[in-house]
Scaffold this active site. Structure first.
Site, PDB file in Angstrom:
ATOM      1  N   SER A 209       1.005  -1.236   0.004  1.00  0.00           N
ATOM      2  CA  SER A 209       0.061  -0.002   0.010  1.00  0.00           C
ATOM      3  C   SER A 209       0.865   1.262  -0.135  1.00  0.00           C
ATOM      4  O   SER A 209       1.569   1.275  -0.868  1.00  0.00           O
ATOM      5  CB  SER A 209      -0.967   0.093   1.119  1.00  0.00           C
ATOM      6  N   ASP A 325      -8.960  -5.853  -5.687  1.00  0.00           N
ATOM      7  CA  ASP A 325      -8.441  -4.659  -4.634  1.00  0.00           C
ATOM      8  C   ASP A 325      -9.334  -3.593  -5.301  1.00  0.00           C
ATOM      9  O   ASP A 325      -8.928  -2.886  -6.138  1.00  0.00           O
ATOM     10  CB  ASP A 325      -7.027  -4.585  -4.878  1.00  0.00           C
ATOM     11  N   HIS A 356      -7.071  -6.147  -1.158  1.00  0.00           N
ATOM     12  CA  HIS A 356      -5.967  -5.359  -0.927  1.00  0.00           C
ATOM     13  C   HIS A 356      -4.884  -5.915  -0.114  1.00  0.00           C
ATOM     14  O   HIS A 356      -4.851  -6.490   0.873  1.00  0.00           O
ATOM     15  CB  HIS A 356      -6.427  -4.046  -0.087  1.00  0.00           C
TER      16      HIS A 356
END
Length: 604
Positions: A209, A325, A356
């Site tokens: 991320s 995601d 994710h």
């Protein structure tokens, strides 16, 4: 005399044994070295690396807080090792979720919503521990692990900018220090220097991320020593994270988030410097740049789009992402992967079918770092470029493909046939005079509920015949649509779905949604300049949906659903806006492995 010789022999033997504590490799992977796998022997140190920028207004170069964990042999035996490096804005904690911290999305398009509340972060930890992530994986295998807090977070000086230049230059400075080109200090403001004498200077970065964004940010500087990166679900463009083809759109699960919301969430730096940073960055640069009124792409967004910064990049790139995601959408990795491939860089990509996060198998990561940090010729850069976790694969056992999209995939054009208010048809043959159909925006109906309804005035739905064979889709689907709005502004949302919708307890994440996309019809001509729609006038626009690689099983239908406001992603105006779609001038192109023959065979 014999006793003395015995002592000398044992001392020499002991020294020889110690000298044997060094990395070793099997099957192209760095193996766990028992002598390195003793946590109580690891050397841990904190320091501050000086950058070449000042973003906290104290007229001193900002220093980044860095934590190092290394095997003791780098001290006792002069062993030099490469580095695995992770940087993050999250290591010192984040702001609480308070009422009003996200933008109110319940207002008309083109209107300014209510101002957000600005919560503060209370830093966690009494001593400067950054993180223990990566350590247990890499230190026993003969790597040094380095962590750093990004600017304006934790004990790092400066300000967060959420994608600004300092978030690229900060990890660059750390890598420069690891290679003797920047200064490190024992304290935040002191002058006692620390040198990285224990490393070869070769660095690999990874993270997930935001922590996966920073490796790419560092790589775009072209910094010498950064040999390889493995970004996992990285945000590669803040425009693509918070906007979609001109439309103000939230990341999935965070309705109403924007750059300033994220700024508040991560700003855990020195409390005495926060007022300056808030004024200069959050309340000026970010506030003036994000433009929640038009959603247009501007200089602010261009400066936070790493695709624009890739020319200096030299690092070998191994991307990883999930096709489902909907927070950091799979387009983020795809666009950078293709650009790096075009540059001729060593590239591979790992996609899975989940949400994710989700790293590649550790053996693949190990080989990637072993190749580029230790220089072991393990051929990881050769062979298949793409690894995809199929619908029933274990994440550690992906299926290998020559590349992504699948080289055997070809775009197949599907045309719309009446009646989409119930269930129209998707056909490979264009039939004229299908006319126009009108849907009425109503955000009170979720998109998944609209897909399940046999009929609805709030969406248009078109499907293929029931498939008698599996259909493998791989790549980008592109819609070209001609429509008119009853108002000067409207949301446009497009989903590709697999029907019938599965709501059972054994539903898999791949069962229903194939891919999605959103666009602002006001940007039909330009992403950088929108114009108000003339009610009733028809406009043509074309855009890509998110990349996918999915097998639609026999017995299902591929569906195209067109609607307006998406209550999980878009602004939510009062219901009632009408969108009229010209069916004759609208089509979608989908990437079918085997092309038209494969799809036609499956649709017979």
């Amino acid at each position: 005399m014999k006793k003395l010789l015995l002592i000398l022999f044992l001392s020499t033997f002991s020294l020889s044994a110690q000298e044997q504590a060094k990395p070793f490799f099997e099957n192209g992977e760095a193996q766990v070295v028992p002598e390195f796998n003793i946590p109580e022997d690891w050397i841990r140190e904190d320091l501050w690396v000086e950058t070449n920028f000042d973003t906290d207004g104290d007229e001193l170069p900002d220093r980044m807080h860095v934590a190092v964990t290394r095997p003791k042999q780098t001290e006792t035996e002069g062993l030099k090792l490469p580095v695995v490096y992770e940087s993050s804005p999250y290591f010192a904690g984040v702001a609480p979720d308070v009422e009003g911290a996200f933008y109110d999305v319940y207002h008309e398009l083109g209107e300014k919503g209510k101002d957000i509340v600005n919560p503060s972060v209370t830093r966690i930890g009494e001593r400067p521990i950054i993180s223990n992530s990566q350590i247990n994986t890499w230190v026993p295998r003969g790597y040094i692990v380095v962590h750093s807090s990004s600017p304006g977070t934790g004990l790092s000086q400066g300000s967060p900018t959420v994608g600004g230049d300092n978030e690229s230059l900060a990890p660059k400075a750390v890598i420069d220090w690891l290679n003797g080109r920047a200064k490190g200090y024992k304290t935040p403001y002191g002058d006692e220097e620390v040198e990285a004498y224990w490393t070869t200077g070769k660095v690999g970065m990874t993270g997930t991320s935001y922590n996966g964004t920073i490796p790419l940010a560092a790589a775009t500087t072209g910094v010498e020593g950064l040999e390889a990166i493995i970004p996992i679900a990285p945000n590669t463009s803040y425009y693509h994270y918070y906007r979609s083809n001109g439309l103000v759109r939230s990341p999935g699960g965070y309705l109403g988030e924007d750059v300033d919301v994220l700024y508040n969430f991560i700003h855990s730096g020195d409390e005495s410097k926060r007022a300056y940073a808030d004024s200069v960055y959050r309340d000026t640069e970010i506030k003036n740049g994000i433009d929640r009124i038009t959603g247009d792409y501007n200089e602010f967004w261009a400066g936070r789009d790493y695709l624009n910064e890739m020319e200096p990049m030299k690092a070998a790139l191994f991307m990883a992402h999930g096709f489902n995601d909907w927070n950091v959408m799979p387009e983020h990795s795809y666009r950078i992967y293709k650009a790096a491939e075009e540059k001729g860089l060593p590239v591979k990509i790992y996609y899975h079918q989940y949400g994710h996060g989700g790293p590649p198998p550790i053996s693949m990561m190990n080989k990637w770092f072993t190749k580029y940090l230790f220089g072991v010729d393990n051929d990881i850069e050769k062979g298949p470029k793409a690894y995809i976790v199929r619908e029933d694969d274990h994440p550690k056992k992906p299926t290998a493909y020559a590349n992504y999209p699948n080289p055997d995939a070809e775009k197949v054009r599907l045309y719309l046939q009446n009646n989409g208010l119930k269930k129209g048809a998707l056909s490979t043959k264009k039939i004229k005079n299908q006319g126009k159909q009108t849907l009425i925006d109503n955000h009170n109906f979720s998109a998944d509920s609209l897909a399940k309804l046999k009929s609805s005035k709030h969406r248009l739905l078109f499907t293929t015949p029931i498939l008698n064979e599996d259909v493998h889709l791989s790549g980008l689907s592109t819609i070209k649509i001609k429509l008119a709005s009853s108002k000067p502004a409207a949301n446009l949302s497009v989903w590709m779905v697999s029907l019938p919708w599965n709501s059972g307890e054994n539903t898999k994440i791949t069962d229903n949604i194939i891919t999605r996309g959103w666009a602002d019809p006001q940007n039909y001509k330009s992403l950088t300049e929108s114009e108000a729609l003339e009610p009733g006038r028809f406009y043509e626009l074309s855009f890509d949906l998110n990349p996918d690689d999915q097998v639609i099983p026999a017995g299902q239908q591929i569906g195209l659903m067109i609607f307006s406001s998406d209550n999980k992603f878009t602004l939510l105006p009062e219901p009632g806006t009408q969108l009229t779609v010209d069916l004759d001038e609208t089509h979608i192109e989908i990437p079918v492995v085997g092309g038209m023959p494969a799809l036609q065979k499956a649709m017979k």
